[in-house]
Design a protein around this motif. Structure first.
Motif, short mmCIF file in Angstrom:
data_model
loop_
_atom_site.label_atom_id
_atom_site.label_comp_id
_atom_site.label_asym_id
_atom_site.label_seq_id
_atom_site.Cartn_x
_atom_site.Cartn_y
_atom_site.Cartn_z
N GLU A 14 36.68 43.47 24.00
CA GLU A 14 36.44 44.24 25.22
C GLU A 14 36.09 43.24 26.31
OE1 GLU A 14 33.22 47.50 26.31
OE2 GLU A 14 34.80 48.32 24.99
N LEU A 15 37.03 42.99 27.20
CA LEU A 15 36.96 41.82 28.07
C LEU A 15 36.57 42.13 29.51
CD1 LEU A 15 40.28 40.17 26.84
CD2 LEU A 15 37.97 39.72 26.02
N SER A 16 36.47 43.42 29.87
CA SER A 16 36.19 43.72 31.28
C SER A 16 35.52 45.07 31.42
CB SER A 16 37.50 43.72 32.08
OG SER A 16 38.25 44.90 31.80
N ALA A 17 35.01 45.31 32.62
CA ALA A 17 34.60 46.65 33.02
C ALA A 17 35.88 47.44 33.32
CB ALA A 17 33.72 46.57 34.26
N PRO A 18 35.80 48.75 33.51
CA PRO A 18 37.01 49.52 33.83
C PRO A 18 37.71 49.00 35.08
CG PRO A 18 35.22 51.00 33.22
CD PRO A 18 34.62 49.63 33.32
N LEU A 19 39.01 48.82 35.00
CA LEU A 19 39.84 48.37 36.12
C LEU A 19 40.66 49.57 36.59
CD1 LEU A 19 41.01 44.94 34.65
CD2 LEU A 19 38.98 45.44 36.02
N VAL A 20 40.32 50.08 37.75
CA VAL A 20 40.81 51.41 38.15
C VAL A 20 42.22 51.40 38.73
CG1 VAL A 20 38.49 52.31 38.50
CG2 VAL A 20 39.66 51.18 40.39
N ASN A 21 42.72 50.23 39.17
CA ASN A 21 44.06 50.19 39.76
C ASN A 21 44.68 48.81 39.59
OD1 ASN A 21 42.84 48.55 41.79
ND2 ASN A 21 42.30 50.39 42.96
N ASP A 22 45.92 48.66 40.06
CA ASP A 22 46.64 47.40 39.90
C ASP A 22 45.92 46.25 40.61
OD1 ASP A 22 48.44 49.02 38.63
OD2 ASP A 22 49.94 49.00 40.24
N GLN A 23 45.34 46.54 41.77
CA GLN A 23 44.67 45.50 42.53
C GLN A 23 43.46 44.96 41.77
OE1 GLN A 23 45.77 44.09 45.25
NE2 GLN A 23 44.02 42.68 45.36
N SER A 24 42.74 45.84 41.08
CA SER A 24 41.56 45.38 40.32
C SER A 24 41.98 44.53 39.12
CB SER A 24 40.71 46.56 39.88
OG SER A 24 41.44 47.45 39.06
N VAL A 25 43.17 44.79 38.56
CA VAL A 25 43.68 43.96 37.47
C VAL A 25 43.98 42.55 38.00
CG1 VAL A 25 45.56 43.62 35.83
CG2 VAL A 25 44.62 45.90 36.18
N LEU A 26 44.59 42.49 39.19
CA LEU A 26 44.88 41.19 39.79
C LEU A 26 43.60 40.45 40.16
CD1 LEU A 26 47.35 39.51 40.52
CD2 LEU A 26 47.32 40.55 42.79
N GLN A 27 42.60 41.18 40.62
CA GLN A 27 41.30 40.56 40.92
C GLN A 27 40.65 40.01 39.66
OE1 GLN A 27 39.28 43.74 42.93
NE2 GLN A 27 40.17 43.26 44.92
N TYR A 28 40.81 40.74 38.54
CA TYR A 28 40.28 40.26 37.26
C TYR A 28 40.95 38.94 36.88
CZ TYR A 28 39.64 39.90 32.22
OH TYR A 28 39.37 39.44 30.96
N LEU A 29 42.28 38.86 37.06
CA LEU A 29 42.99 37.61 36.76
C LEU A 29 42.51 36.48 37.67
CD1 LEU A 29 46.63 38.95 36.25
CD2 LEU A 29 45.11 38.02 34.51
N SER A 30 42.26 36.80 38.94
CA SER A 30 41.79 35.78 39.88
C SER A 30 40.42 35.24 39.47
CB SER A 30 41.73 36.36 41.30
OG SER A 30 43.03 36.71 41.75
N SER A 31 39.57 36.11 38.94
CA SER A 31 38.24 35.67 38.52
C SER A 31 38.28 34.84 37.24
CB SER A 31 37.32 36.88 38.33
OG SER A 31 37.76 37.69 37.25
N ASN A 32 39.44 34.88 36.55
CA ASN A 32 39.59 34.10 35.32
C ASN A 32 40.75 33.11 35.43
OD1 ASN A 32 37.75 35.49 33.08
ND2 ASN A 32 38.64 37.11 34.32
N LYS A 33 41.02 32.64 36.64
CA LYS A 33 42.20 31.84 36.89
C LYS A 33 42.19 30.50 36.15
CE LYS A 33 40.30 30.19 41.31
NZ LYS A 33 40.53 30.20 42.79
N ARG A 34 41.02 29.90 35.96
CA ARG A 34 40.99 28.61 35.27
C ARG A 34 41.34 28.75 33.80
NH1 ARG A 34 36.37 24.37 36.50
NH2 ARG A 34 37.92 23.21 35.30
N SER A 35 40.94 29.86 33.19
CA SER A 35 41.23 30.03 31.76
C SER A 35 42.67 30.45 31.50
CB SER A 35 40.26 31.04 31.15
OG SER A 35 40.44 32.31 31.73
N ILE A 36 43.35 30.99 32.52
CA ILE A 36 44.76 31.34 32.32
C ILE A 36 45.70 30.29 32.89
CG2 ILE A 36 44.27 33.81 32.27
CD1 ILE A 36 45.35 34.02 35.09
#
Length: 219
Positions: free
Chosen positions: A55-77
């Motif tokens: 379980e890697l995140s809080a609820p991501l309510v839309n496509d933009q929040s998924v992209l923001q999640y990726l941005s917050s983990n950009k070094r690991s990806i």
């Protein structure tokens, strides 16, 4: 005296049983929240996550929040600017209510062949798995120019000529009945193609035809 010993033994067994039950429950809860990782290291020394489950995140309510999640983990990806370097190729929701995203790496708007990140959300919209195909192998140096010498129409015509020569017959790409096409229109997409330690600027071209024999080709 004997009764007190028996009661003492029963009490001891009860305590031991409770300790075992509690221990098992705690172990199961811990296991349920464990994360599994597969890692690689890029040329900058960053640890890249190739496959993450949990379980890697809080609820991501839309496509933009998924992209923001990726941005917050950009070094690991391994992506410096996900909003600029990733394009969403596909989004689907299965019968269980789980959401699945497919992102492709791009450079200045040109997609990189075979370089994807897959993100899976449970029905509560929390990320439960990331499959990072960007981290599986380093991307060779990108071509100096991303301006092709040939157009997409040139690529379609070239593939058609090659197929006609190889197959031994000519075919039309615009066959129709009463104005309705019998096959999908040809498509040609410019992309970066990593191959044997180098990157090439290529077109991925798709042709379909129905006569004199039906065929569907991607090259």
């Amino acid at each position: 005296m004997k009764r007190s010993k028996i009661r003492g033994k029963k009490a001891l067994r009860t305590i031991i049983s409770l300790q075992l039950i509690i221990g098992l429950c705690v172990g199961q809860l811990a296991a349920a929240n464990e994360l599994s990782f597969a890692q690689s290291i890029n040329e900058n020394g960053d640890q890249l996550q190739t496959n993450i489950k949990g379980e890697l995140s809080a609820p991501l309510v839309n496509d933009q929040s998924v992209l923001q999640y990726l941005s917050s983990n950009k070094r690991s990806i391994g992506v410096s600017d996900p909003a600029k370097e990733l394009t969403m190729k596909q989004k689907s929701i299965d019968s269980e209510g789980r959401t699945h995203y497919l992102y492709q790496l791009q450079v200045d708007g040109v997609p990189v062949y075979g370089k994807y990140i897959r993100i899976h959300l449970n029905k509560s919209k929390r990320v439960t798995e990331i499959r990072n195909e960007l981290a599986e192998a380093p991307i060779p140096e990108i071509p100096k120019t991303l301006n092709p010498k040939l157009s997409s129409e040139d690529a379609i015509a070239s593939l058609q000529a090659h197929l006609e020569n190889a197959l031994g017959f000519e075919f039309q790409l615009d066959d129709s009945i009463d104005g309705r096409p019998l096959a999908n229109s040809p498509e040609s997409t410019l992309m970066i193609y990593p191959f044997q330690g180098k990157s090439y600027l290529v077109y991925e071209t798709e042709l379909s035809f129905v006569a004199p024999k039906a065929g569907h080709w991607i090259a």
